[in-house]
Design a protein around this motif. Structure first.
Motif, mmCIF file in Angstrom:
data_model
loop_
_atom_site.group_PDB
_atom_site.id
_atom_site.type_symbol
_atom_site.label_atom_id
_atom_site.label_comp_id
_atom_site.label_asym_id
_atom_site.label_seq_id
_atom_site.Cartn_x
_atom_site.Cartn_y
_atom_site.Cartn_z
ATOM 1 N N UNK A 52 3.697 -10.495 4.130
ATOM 2 C CA UNK A 52 3.343 -9.459 3.150
ATOM 3 C C UNK A 52 1.960 -9.676 2.559
ATOM 4 N N UNK A 53 1.314 -8.563 2.232
ATOM 5 C CA UNK A 53 0.014 -8.609 1.549
ATOM 6 C C UNK A 53 0.218 -8.079 0.139
ATOM 7 N N UNK A 54 -0.601 -7.113 -0.283
ATOM 8 C CA UNK A 54 -0.459 -6.573 -1.633
ATOM 9 C C UNK A 54 0.793 -5.708 -1.725
ATOM 10 N N UNK A 55 1.318 -5.581 -2.949
ATOM 11 C CA UNK A 55 2.521 -4.796 -3.191
ATOM 12 C C UNK A 55 2.218 -3.301 -3.105
ATOM 13 N N UNK A 56 3.232 -2.513 -2.743
ATOM 14 C CA UNK A 56 3.062 -1.062 -2.715
ATOM 15 C C UNK A 56 3.255 -0.494 -4.117
#
Length: 205
Positions: A52-56
């Motif tokens: 995972x990268x940045x949150x949605x």
């Protein structure tokens, strides 16, 4: 008895406050595969799993699971919630994330020697306009990846007389390269291409 009940309540509350064990890469790939089975898809094994990268907008962070392109060149992805492990197909308009380029540390750049061979990375086939554009973009991606990981960027599209096009490595305007096993090793480690084959160039009469 009251003390025992209170102790039990405290233990439940403490357990509920403990952080959930992070989901592993193997669990992510497995959950995405199970979704394939549920939806009747035959995509095969995953070729890449990006953490995972940045949150949605809802605060969720997703693993991105990539599979080999479909017969028409379309990309295939699954998303897996980084906390719950829930798998889903990407929503409409989803923009795939790109893996960061792998760096070679303490390793000399892989040089190639002039020769009479090219490596067939993607076998030739007849493509429509959209598929051809996708193939051109893939060649650009491969050359950028090669530049960032110590390989000479010699990927190109070869047009054949029967209107088939292929992705090759090693063509240098009027000659190829000598066979180098480490080029195939590079492909195996960093790309989804597992069936590359060397081809001897036929001298022009």
């Amino acid at each position: 008895m009251r003390r025992i009940l209170l102790a039990g309540v405290v233990l439940v509350l403490v357990a509920g406050c403990e952080d959930r064990t992070p989901i592993t890469r193997a669990q992510v790939v497995s959950n995405a595969y199970n979704l394939q089975l549920r939806d009747g898809l035959i995509w095969g094994d995953a070729v890449e799993a990006l953490p995972p990268a940045e949150a949605d907008e809802r605060g969720r962070r997703w693993w991105q699971i990539r599979y080999r392109p479909g017969p028409d060149g379309t990309t295939r992805f699954m998303l897996v919630d980084g906390e719950s492990g829930w798998a889903r197909q990407p929503p409409a308009g989803y923009v795939p994330r790109q893996a960061p380029p792998a760096k070679i540390s303490g390793e000399q750049p892989l040089a190639v020697v002039d020769g009479s061979n090219v490596l067939i990375v993607v076998p030739g086939k007849v493509l429509d306009a959209a598929q051809r554009r996708a193939l051109d973009q893939e060649v650009l991606r491969l050359n950028a990846l090669a530049t960032n990981t110590g390989l000479m960027p010699l990927f190109s599209v070869r047009e054949q007389r029967d209107q088939q096009v292929a992705v090759i490595y090693g063509w240098q305007n009027d000659h190829g390269i000598a066979r180098e096993p480490r080029v195939i090793e590079w492909l195996t480690v960093r790309t989804p291409y597992r069936d590359a084959q060397w081809e001897e160039l036929v001298p022009r009469p």
